[in-house]
Design an enzyme around this catalytic site. Sequence first.
Site, PDB file in Angstrom:
ATOM      1  N   CYS A   1      -7.298 -11.513 -33.725  1.00 24.29           N
ATOM      2  CA  CYS A   1      -8.624 -11.327 -34.295  1.00 24.29           C
ATOM      3  C   CYS A   1      -8.801  -9.817 -34.420  1.00 24.29           C
ATOM      4  O   CYS A   1      -7.800  -9.097 -34.502  1.00 24.29           O
ATOM      5  CB  CYS A   1      -9.711 -11.994 -33.443  1.00 24.29           C
TER       6      CYS A   1
ATOM      7  N   ASN B   1     -22.305 -20.978 -31.350  1.00 21.02           N
ATOM      8  CA  ASN B   1     -21.164 -21.787 -30.927  1.00 21.02           C
ATOM      9  C   ASN B   1     -19.900 -21.409 -31.688  1.00 21.02           C
ATOM     10  O   ASN B   1     -19.939 -21.117 -32.874  1.00 21.02           O
ATOM     11  CB  ASN B   1     -21.454 -23.276 -31.144  1.00 21.02           C
ATOM     12  N   ILE B   2     -18.789 -21.450 -30.987  1.00 15.23           N
ATOM     13  CA  ILE B   2     -17.475 -21.290 -31.605  1.00 15.23           C
ATOM     14  C   ILE B   2     -17.154 -22.644 -32.239  1.00 15.23           C
ATOM     15  O   ILE B   2     -17.329 -23.680 -31.601  1.00 15.23           O
ATOM     16  CB  ILE B   2     -16.436 -20.905 -30.534  1.00 15.23           C
TER      17      ILE B   2
END
Length: 192
Positions: free
Chosen positions: A127, A102-103
């Site tokens: 990123c 999960n983020i």
Amino acid sequence: MKLDNSNGQAPLAADVSPPHDYADDAEEIFVPPLNFAMVDNGIFRSGFPDSANFGFLKSLRLRSIICLCPEPYPETTSEFLKANGIRLYQFGIDGCKEPFVNIPNDTIREALKVALDVRNHPLLIHCKRGKHRTGCLVGCIRRLQRWCLSSVFDEYQRFAGAKARVSDQRFIELFDISGLKRHPLSFSCSRK
């Protein structure tokens, strides 16, 4: 010095200026970071910038950078930020390729608060490649801008390419933006 002018006209002044060095006229080449794009007024996105991108970043007159990578910032890039008065907000999100990782909602929520604060603009979100983690954060911004999900996913897929992740798109769709609606929207499409 006497100049012989055989055509009967007054002699012209001799050019005594030093030879022109055309290398001095060369303009600085601006190289944007990988996957660079404008998100909205005052917000940009990209992959991780390096020293080849410093001239371009300087031209943006950034106040802040949101880095979504957990790794320490490179020393040369940190020095560039310091020299140009750019504040770094680092929200370390692992670049997981696992389908069920999960983020972190809270991390994205905190990064959104920084991105929504116009005092931090102009701002760059990045990123490593400017695809997944950046795509998730920008996707949440698009939801706040009331974009339809098909347009949000289309933009995400344009940057992620063949590496688009269903888990990222599910995260964008299910992310609860209700707590962020009280933050003032400074985006161009939210002004009416």
